[in-house]
Design a protein around this motif. Sequence first.
Motif, PDB file in Angstrom:
ATOM      1  N   TYR A 118       1.002  -1.218   0.052  1.00  0.00           N
ATOM      2  CA  TYR A 118       0.008   0.028   0.082  1.00  0.00           C
ATOM      3  C   TYR A 118       0.834   1.149   0.000  1.00  0.00           C
ATOM      4  CZ  TYR A 118      -3.111  -3.315   1.735  1.00  0.00           C
ATOM      5  OH  TYR A 118      -3.852  -4.811   1.940  1.00  0.00           O
ATOM      6  N   VAL A 119       0.918   2.167  -0.995  1.00  0.00           N
ATOM      7  CA  VAL A 119       1.827   3.248  -1.147  1.00  0.00           C
ATOM      8  C   VAL A 119       1.051   4.324  -1.609  1.00  0.00           C
ATOM      9  CG1 VAL A 119       3.874   3.794  -2.486  1.00  0.00           C
ATOM     10  CG2 VAL A 119       3.674   1.357  -1.959  1.00  0.00           C
ATOM     11  N   TRP A 120       1.513   5.385  -0.814  1.00  0.00           N
ATOM     12  CA  TRP A 120       1.323   6.781  -1.183  1.00  0.00           C
ATOM     13  C   TRP A 120       2.352   7.701  -1.089  1.00  0.00           C
ATOM     14  CZ3 TRP A 120      -0.712   3.814   2.689  1.00  0.00           C
ATOM     15  CH2 TRP A 120      -0.413   3.900   4.134  1.00  0.00           C
TER      16      TRP A 120
ATOM     17  N   HIS B  15       4.361  -2.411   3.184  1.00  0.00           N
ATOM     18  CA  HIS B  15       4.755  -3.567   2.465  1.00  0.00           C
ATOM     19  C   HIS B  15       4.762  -4.811   3.355  1.00  0.00           C
ATOM     20  CE1 HIS B  15       6.094  -0.783  -0.611  1.00  0.00           C
ATOM     21  NE2 HIS B  15       6.741  -0.172   0.306  1.00  0.00           N
ATOM     22  N   LEU B  16       3.999  -5.692   3.181  1.00  0.00           N
ATOM     23  CA  LEU B  16       3.785  -7.076   3.783  1.00  0.00           C
ATOM     24  C   LEU B  16       4.484  -8.111   3.005  1.00  0.00           C
ATOM     25  CD1 LEU B  16      -0.020  -6.920   4.464  1.00  0.00           C
ATOM     26  CD2 LEU B  16       1.780  -5.969   5.813  1.00  0.00           C
TER      27      LEU B  16
ATOM     28  N   ALA C  48       9.524  -2.066  11.333  1.00  0.00           N
ATOM     29  CA  ALA C  48       8.917  -3.498  11.025  1.00  0.00           C
ATOM     30  C   ALA C  48       7.879  -3.814  12.294  1.00  0.00           C
ATOM     31  CB  ALA C  48       9.947  -4.561  11.105  1.00  0.00           C
ATOM     32  N   ALA C  49       6.688  -3.686  12.068  1.00  0.00           N
ATOM     33  CA  ALA C  49       5.551  -3.910  13.041  1.00  0.00           C
ATOM     34  C   ALA C  49       5.640  -5.397  13.338  1.00  0.00           C
ATOM     35  CB  ALA C  49       4.063  -3.550  12.382  1.00  0.00           C
ATOM     36  N   SER C  50       6.220  -6.205  12.449  1.00  0.00           N
ATOM     37  CA  SER C  50       6.361  -7.652  12.870  1.00  0.00           C
ATOM     38  C   SER C  50       7.547  -8.169  11.965  1.00  0.00           C
ATOM     39  CB  SER C  50       5.276  -8.658  12.550  1.00  0.00           C
ATOM     40  OG  SER C  50       4.749  -8.312  11.304  1.00  0.00           O
ATOM     41  N   GLY C  51       8.187  -9.280  12.304  1.00  0.00           N
ATOM     42  CA  GLY C  51       9.357  -9.765  11.473  1.00  0.00           C
ATOM     43  C   GLY C  51      10.627  -8.683  11.882  1.00  0.00           C
ATOM     44  N   VAL C  52      11.370  -8.998  10.777  1.00  0.00           N
ATOM     45  CA  VAL C  52      12.968  -8.267  11.110  1.00  0.00           C
ATOM     46  C   VAL C  52      13.239  -7.719   9.863  1.00  0.00           C
ATOM     47  CG1 VAL C  52      15.401  -8.344  11.581  1.00  0.00           C
ATOM     48  CG2 VAL C  52      13.667  -9.436  13.109  1.00  0.00           C
ATOM     49  N   LEU C  53      13.609  -6.654   9.493  1.00  0.00           N
ATOM     50  CA  LEU C  53      14.082  -5.981   8.314  1.00  0.00           C
ATOM     51  C   LEU C  53      15.643  -5.738   8.384  1.00  0.00           C
ATOM     52  CD1 LEU C  53      11.669  -2.930   7.705  1.00  0.00           C
ATOM     53  CD2 LEU C  53      12.068  -5.123   6.089  1.00  0.00           C
TER      54      LEU C  53
ATOM     55  N   HIS D 157      16.046  -3.070   0.719  1.00  0.00           N
ATOM     56  CA  HIS D 157      15.377  -3.860   2.101  1.00  0.00           C
ATOM     57  C   HIS D 157      15.211  -5.277   1.883  1.00  0.00           C
ATOM     58  CE1 HIS D 157      13.567   0.271   2.361  1.00  0.00           C
ATOM     59  NE2 HIS D 157      14.310   0.310   3.230  1.00  0.00           N
ATOM     60  N   ARG D 158      15.471  -6.093   2.835  1.00  0.00           N
ATOM     61  CA  ARG D 158      15.513  -7.500   2.884  1.00  0.00           C
ATOM     62  C   ARG D 158      14.457  -7.863   4.287  1.00  0.00           C
ATOM     63  NH1 ARG D 158      17.106 -11.461  -0.145  1.00  0.00           N
ATOM     64  NH2 ARG D 158      17.037 -13.551   0.548  1.00  0.00           N
ATOM     65  N   ALA D 159      13.375  -8.771   4.070  1.00  0.00           N
ATOM     66  CA  ALA D 159      12.590  -9.085   5.149  1.00  0.00           C
ATOM     67  C   ALA D 159      12.997 -10.639   5.462  1.00  0.00           C
ATOM     68  CB  ALA D 159      11.245  -9.490   4.790  1.00  0.00           C
ATOM     69  N   HIS D 160      13.091 -10.677   7.006  1.00  0.00           N
ATOM     70  CA  HIS D 160      13.738 -12.053   7.628  1.00  0.00           C
ATOM     71  C   HIS D 160      12.359 -12.449   8.682  1.00  0.00           C
ATOM     72  CE1 HIS D 160      17.675 -11.458   6.263  1.00  0.00           C
ATOM     73  NE2 HIS D 160      17.454 -10.125   6.568  1.00  0.00           N
ATOM     74  N   GLY D 161      11.561 -13.543   8.239  1.00  0.00           N
ATOM     75  CA  GLY D 161      10.351 -13.667   8.918  1.00  0.00           C
ATOM     76  C   GLY D 161       9.440 -13.072   7.972  1.00  0.00           C
ATOM     77  N   ASP D 162       7.978 -13.146   8.119  1.00  0.00           N
ATOM     78  CA  ASP D 162       6.962 -12.729   7.649  1.00  0.00           C
ATOM     79  C   ASP D 162       6.992 -11.223   8.335  1.00  0.00           C
ATOM     80  OD1 ASP D 162       6.378 -14.608   5.993  1.00  0.00           O
ATOM     81  OD2 ASP D 162       4.831 -15.560   7.415  1.00  0.00           O
ATOM     82  N   THR D 163       7.122 -10.046   7.402  1.00  0.00           N
ATOM     83  CA  THR D 163       7.473  -8.870   7.973  1.00  0.00           C
ATOM     84  C   THR D 163       6.450  -7.802   7.542  1.00  0.00           C
ATOM     85  OG1 THR D 163       9.701  -9.415   8.173  1.00  0.00           O
ATOM     86  CG2 THR D 163       9.061  -7.067   7.978  1.00  0.00           C
ATOM     87  N   ASP D 164       5.991  -7.034   8.513  1.00  0.00           N
ATOM     88  CA  ASP D 164       4.946  -6.150   8.064  1.00  0.00           C
ATOM     89  C   ASP D 164       5.956  -4.554   8.126  1.00  0.00           C
ATOM     90  OD1 ASP D 164       3.091  -3.921   8.222  1.00  0.00           O
ATOM     91  OD2 ASP D 164       2.005  -4.696   9.771  1.00  0.00           O
ATOM     92  N   MET D 165       6.299  -4.241   6.868  1.00  0.00           N
ATOM     93  CA  MET D 165       7.235  -3.002   6.959  1.00  0.00           C
ATOM     94  C   MET D 165       6.504  -1.752   6.539  1.00  0.00           C
ATOM     95  SD  MET D 165      10.116  -2.287   3.920  1.00  0.00           S
ATOM     96  CE  MET D 165      10.614  -0.572   3.484  1.00  0.00           C
ATOM     97  N   ARG D 166       6.743  -0.910   7.502  1.00  0.00           N
ATOM     98  CA  ARG D 166       6.280   0.572   7.354  1.00  0.00           C
ATOM     99  C   ARG D 166       7.213   1.525   6.991  1.00  0.00           C
ATOM    100  NH1 ARG D 166       1.280   0.034  10.350  1.00  0.00           N
ATOM    101  NH2 ARG D 166       0.620  -1.999  10.495  1.00  0.00           N
ATOM    102  N   ILE D 167       6.898   2.564   6.219  1.00  0.00           N
ATOM    103  CA  ILE D 167       7.853   3.339   5.708  1.00  0.00           C
ATOM    104  C   ILE D 167       7.360   4.773   5.628  1.00  0.00           C
ATOM    105  CG2 ILE D 167       7.200   3.006   3.186  1.00  0.00           C
ATOM    106  CD1 ILE D 167      10.001   3.665   2.426  1.00  0.00           C
ATOM    107  N   LEU D 168       7.929   5.804   6.025  1.00  0.00           N
ATOM    108  CA  LEU D 168       7.448   7.091   6.104  1.00  0.00           C
ATOM    109  C   LEU D 168       8.696   8.156   5.553  1.00  0.00           C
ATOM    110  CD1 LEU D 168       6.051   7.748   9.629  1.00  0.00           C
ATOM    111  CD2 LEU D 168       4.966   7.843   7.569  1.00  0.00           C
ATOM    112  N   PHE D 169       8.340   8.969   4.707  1.00  0.00           N
ATOM    113  CA  PHE D 169       9.143   9.884   3.970  1.00  0.00           C
ATOM    114  C   PHE D 169       9.250  11.414   4.813  1.00  0.00           C
ATOM    115  CE2 PHE D 169       8.572   7.136   0.470  1.00  0.00           C
ATOM    116  CZ  PHE D 169       9.676   6.732   0.059  1.00  0.00           C
TER     117      PHE D 169
END
Length: 285
Positions: free
Chosen positions: A16-18, A24-25, A45-50, A77-89
């Motif tokens: 989901y990008v704006w 990014h899940l 990372a709301a869950s997992g590890v980035l 970026h790389r996800a380790h485990g199922d990862t809920d990645m959040r990004i803010l500019f």
Amino acid sequence: MPLRRQSSDSAAVTSYVWATGGRHLWASGGSSSRQSHDRGHLVYAASGVLTVHVDRGTSVVPSNRIAWTPAGTPHRHRAHGDTDMRILFLPPSLARRIPDRPAVFLATDLAREVFRALTGPRDDVATPAYGPAARIRLLRVLVDELSEAHEQPLHLPEPLDDRLRAIANALSERPDDDASAAELGRMAGASARTVSRLVRTELGMTFYEWRTQLRIAHALVLLAEGHDVTATAHACGWSNPSSFIAAFTNVIGTTPGRYQAGGRRPVARVDEAATGSRRRPRTRA
């Protein structure tokens, strides 16, 4: 022996990008392409590890840390485990309040909640939940929290010296290897004294602190991928789980079991609470 780590650059991702950020899940092993942006950005990372890879090092971002990448910095970026990645500019007016180099910060309770609010707390969110004025106010709160939290020892710099690079590669391939600095130095063509000097000069820490951080980074990935604490301890070079738990807690601020279970509240550390200073891990790995 090291445990096998999952790897799949083609792992599925739902995004989901704006214009001001995104979510990014990632499936475990997912990796972004190498890219750079004209605005600096924060990731959480709301869950997992980035892991955030830049030319001069790697930032490890478990769920109680927030990583900063300055504008114009090539990264992936790389996800380790199922990862809920959040990004803010960040707009330039706020970005200048953060270091002009990659960094990792403790994610306080308030910082996490602000980050979640600005990147959509629901799975079906495709647009920001706040208008421009409200977003700026919340971003100011987030940057204030990061300024107070201080940097954390989870940005692993890439050595410049070829001998240190060889040692770093050896430690990454075999984090369970207990070879001494002298033994690793001989493999790379340097004396123990030279290794110690290079690590101090280039990386700003001792050899033992460096190896501990490399091992903890490896442990975070293994825990995110579902390995238990005992197996992770042995795979990362600790002879018994209690020593691993002590070292992990010293660096991450919570025990590996609590971290893996999703308990993100850090364990209080008296010297940081009293002085507000950055603390290097003291545990010898």
